[in-house]
Design a protein around this motif. Structure first.
Motif, mmCIF file in Angstrom:
data_model
loop_
_atom_site.group_PDB
_atom_site.id
_atom_site.type_symbol
_atom_site.label_atom_id
_atom_site.label_comp_id
_atom_site.label_asym_id
_atom_site.label_seq_id
_atom_site.Cartn_x
_atom_site.Cartn_y
_atom_site.Cartn_z
ATOM 1 N N GLU A 25 1.133 -1.429 0.400
ATOM 2 C CA GLU A 25 -0.006 -0.172 -0.286
ATOM 3 C C GLU A 25 0.117 1.382 0.033
ATOM 4 O OE1 GLU A 25 0.662 -1.761 4.329
ATOM 5 O OE2 GLU A 25 -0.180 -2.088 1.615
ATOM 6 N N ARG A 30 2.283 1.720 -5.396
ATOM 7 C CA ARG A 30 1.688 1.906 -6.314
ATOM 8 C C ARG A 30 1.716 2.467 -7.351
ATOM 9 N NH1 ARG A 30 -3.230 3.638 -2.102
ATOM 10 N NH2 ARG A 30 -4.537 3.219 -4.009
ATOM 11 N N ALA A 430 -2.968 5.319 -9.686
ATOM 12 C CA ALA A 430 -3.530 3.952 -9.226
ATOM 13 C C ALA A 430 -4.065 4.127 -8.031
ATOM 14 C CB ALA A 430 -1.752 4.309 -8.465
ATOM 15 N N LEU A 434 -6.452 0.500 -8.648
ATOM 16 C CA LEU A 434 -6.984 -0.671 -7.250
ATOM 17 C C LEU A 434 -8.193 -0.475 -7.218
ATOM 18 C CD1 LEU A 434 -5.897 -1.995 -4.731
ATOM 19 C CD2 LEU A 434 -6.213 0.737 -3.600
#
Length: 459
Positions: A25, A30, A430, A434
Motif C-alpha cells: 500500500e 502503487r 493508481a 486499485l
C-alpha cells in the motif's frame, strides 16, 4: 517473559529484491504500477551527445527521483537526497540498490536547467493522457480556478520601484504623475523579479507570489491543465488559452466549464461562446442605482456598434479601443443640451455624456440572464466546482509542497507545478487501478452532466 533484541548488526545480507521489504500500500509501490517513462529517452535524445562525454544520469532515474519527492512531500533536492540515502522505498522506486551511490543533489538542478519547463510539461501531459485512457477523465466537464503560490523570497528582498520616476520628475512634473499611475512605485522583488505582489483577500497584505491556473476534470479530480503566471495577472487574461490547452491535451472538445465569480468578465463569457462551451459562472450582479444615470441604462447595439441613451438618442464611438476591449461612445451636445435628464446624466464640466462599453458586452448580458435561470443542475455543478478544484489546490499545498515556491524564477515555478500535477494524477491513476481490481467504477458522465452527486472516489 520480557523479550530482548540485540541491536548490533555487523553484517547485512538480503536475498531478493528491495521490493519485498516495502508494503504493497506504499504510495511509491502503487504509483510504480502505473508510471510509464519508456518514451522519455527518445524525447530527450537531442539534448545529449550519444558518442562522447561522461555518461549522464538516466533520465528516468531523474524523473523518478523528482516524482518521489513530490509524492512524499519532500520538495527540496538536498533533503530528498538525504532521505533517499536511507529510504529503501525511494531507492527501489528509482532502481538503486543499497550499495549504489545516489546522484548528487546538484545534478537535479542541472537537469532542470538543461531540459527546460516544456519537457516537464510533456511529462504532465502524458499523465493526463494516461488518465483519459483509463477513463477516469474525459476533459468534457472541467472546473477552472487560480491559486496564489508564495514566492521563495524574504521580505528583505522587496524594494520600491521609484528611482526612474524620481529622475523623470526632476525635469517634468507630468512624468512623476504618469509614473505613479503606471505602477512604477509598486514593490518589486530584487532576488526574484518574476514574482509580483498579490493577495487573495482584501484584508490580507500583499505578498510576492505566483499564480497557478488549474483545470480539473470532474469525474475523479484529474488535473487536465496547469499553467503558472505572475501573481498580479488577472484570472480572466488566461481563460481562452487554458480552454484551448485542455482541448488539445484531452483530444476532445470541452462541453461544460465552471468558474467562480473571479472569472465573471465579458471576455471570458465571449471565449466560452466562441468555443460553444456551456459556462457555469456566477455573473456579477449589476451595481445599485445612484444619483447619476448608470451605464446599464444605455443600450449597446453590437451589430451597428452604437449605443442609445434612455431618451433614445444615439451615442457614436470615437477613438481606438482602450486596452483592446473598451470603446468610448460620445453623445452629441445638441442632444444633451435640451435633454430633461441632463442634470442627472451629464457632468457639469462636460457638454455631452460619454459611456464606455466592452466590445464583449452582449456576452455579459446573456450570462447575467442565464444566471437568473439557474436550476438544480447548474447549482450542483457549481457546488462540485468548489470542492473539486479547490480541493485539488488544498491537496497540492498541504501534501505536495505547493504552498510555497521551492526555487526562484518563472520556469522553475512552472516545473514545480507540472511535477506536482503529474504526481497528483499518478495517484488518481493508481487509485483507479486499485478500484478496478476491487470492482469499483466511477459514475457515468451522463449523471455528472445531470448534476447528480458523485460518489467519493478513492484517494
Amino acid at each position: 517473559m520480557l523479550g530482548r533484541k540485540e541491536r548490533d548488526q555487523l553484517e547485512l545480507f538480503i536475498s531478493g529484491s528491495l521490493r519485498q521489504l516495502i508494503p504493497d500500500e506504499h504510495v511509491l509501490v502503487r504509483v510504480d504500477g502505473v508510471l510509464d517513462l519508456s518514451w522519455l529517452r527518445n524525447e530527450l535524445a537531442d539534448l545529449y551527445c550519444l558518442d562522447n562525454g561522461r555518461p549522464g544520469i538516466d533520465p528516468e532515474v531523474a524523473v523518478r527521483l523528482m516524482l518521489a519527492g513530490f509524492l512524499l512531500g519532500i520538495v527540496h533536492d538536498r533533503r530528498l537526497m538525504r532521505e533517499a540515502a536511507v529510504n529503501i522505498a525511494i531507492r527501489w522506486f528509482v532502481g538503486y540498490g543499497l550499495h549504489e551511490p545516489l546522484p548528487d543533489h546538484s545534478s537535479l538542478t542541472r537537469i532542470r536547467q538543461r531540459w527546460g519547463a516544456e519537457r516537464f510539461r510533456r511529462i504532465f501531459e502524458r499523465s493526463v493522457q494516461a488518465c483519459i485512457a483509463a477513463r477516469i477523465a474525459t476533459g468534457e466537464v472541467v472546473h477552472l480556478d487560480a491559486s496564489l503560490i508564495r514566492a521563495h523570497v524574504s521580505w528583505d528582498a522587496l524594494a520600491v520601484r521609484h528611482v526612474e520616476a524620481v529622475a523623470e520628475a526632476n525635469s517634468d512634473d507630468d512624468a512623476l504623475r504618469e509614473s505613479r499611475q503606471s505602477g512604477k512605485f509598486k514593490k518589486v522583488c530584487v532576488t526574484d523579479p518574476d514574482a509580483t505582489m498579490a493577495t487573495n483577500g482584501r484584508n490580507r497584505r500583499l505578498e510576492p507570489a505566483y499564480k497557478q491556473h488549474t483545470a480539473v476534470d470532474d469525474i475523479a479530480g484529474v488535473i487536465v491543465d496547469v499553467e503558472v503566471a505572475t501573481g498580479e495577472e488577472n484570472e480572466g487574461m488566461a481563460v481562452a488559452e487554458r480552454l484551448d490547452a485542455v482541448a488539445t491535451t484531452a483530444g476532445r472538445a470541452m462541453t461544460i466549464a465552471t468558474m467562480d465569480a473571479g472569472y465573471a468578465y465579458a471576455k471570458v463569457f465571449r471565449a466560452l461562446e466562441d468555443r460553444q462551451i456551456e459556462g457555469i459562472v456566477p455573473a456579477k450582479a449589476e451595481p445599485p442605482p445612484g444619483k447619476v444615470i448608470p451605464t446599464r441604462r444605455f443600450k449597446f447595439d453590437a451589430l451597428h456598434n452604437l449605443a442609445r441613451c434612455p431618451r433614445g438618442k444615439i451615442l457614436r464611438p470615437k477613438g481606438k479601443l482602450h486596452r483592446g476591449a473598451f470603446q468610448y461612445f460620445h453623445a452629441s451636445a445638441r442632444d444633451c443640451g435640451p435633454c430633461p435628464l441632463r442634470a442627472r446624466c451629464v457632468s457639469p464640466s462636460r457638454h455631452a455624456r460619454v459611456v464606455v462599453f466592452n466590445v464583449n458586452h452582449p456576452s455579459l448580458l446573456r450570462a447575467r440572464r442565464k444566471r437568473l435561470q439557474w436550476g438544480k443542475r447548474e447549482k450542483r455543478l457549481y457546488q462540485r466546482h468548489r470542492w473539486r478544484v479547490e480541493g485539488v489546490h488544498g491537496e497540492a499545498k498541504t501534501w505536495h509542497g505547493l504552498a510555497r515556491a521551492v526555487r526562484r524564477g518563472l520556469d522553475n515555478m512552472r516545473i514545480q507545478a507540472f511535477l506536482t500535477a503529474a504526481a497528483i494524477n499518478l495517484k488518481r491513476l493508481a487509485a483507479a487501478l486499485l478500484a478496478a481490481i476491487a470492482g469499483f467504477s466511477p459514475e457515468p458522465l451522463a449523471e455528472i452532466r445531470a448534476g447528480a452527486h458523485a460518489r467519493p472516489y478513492p484517494a
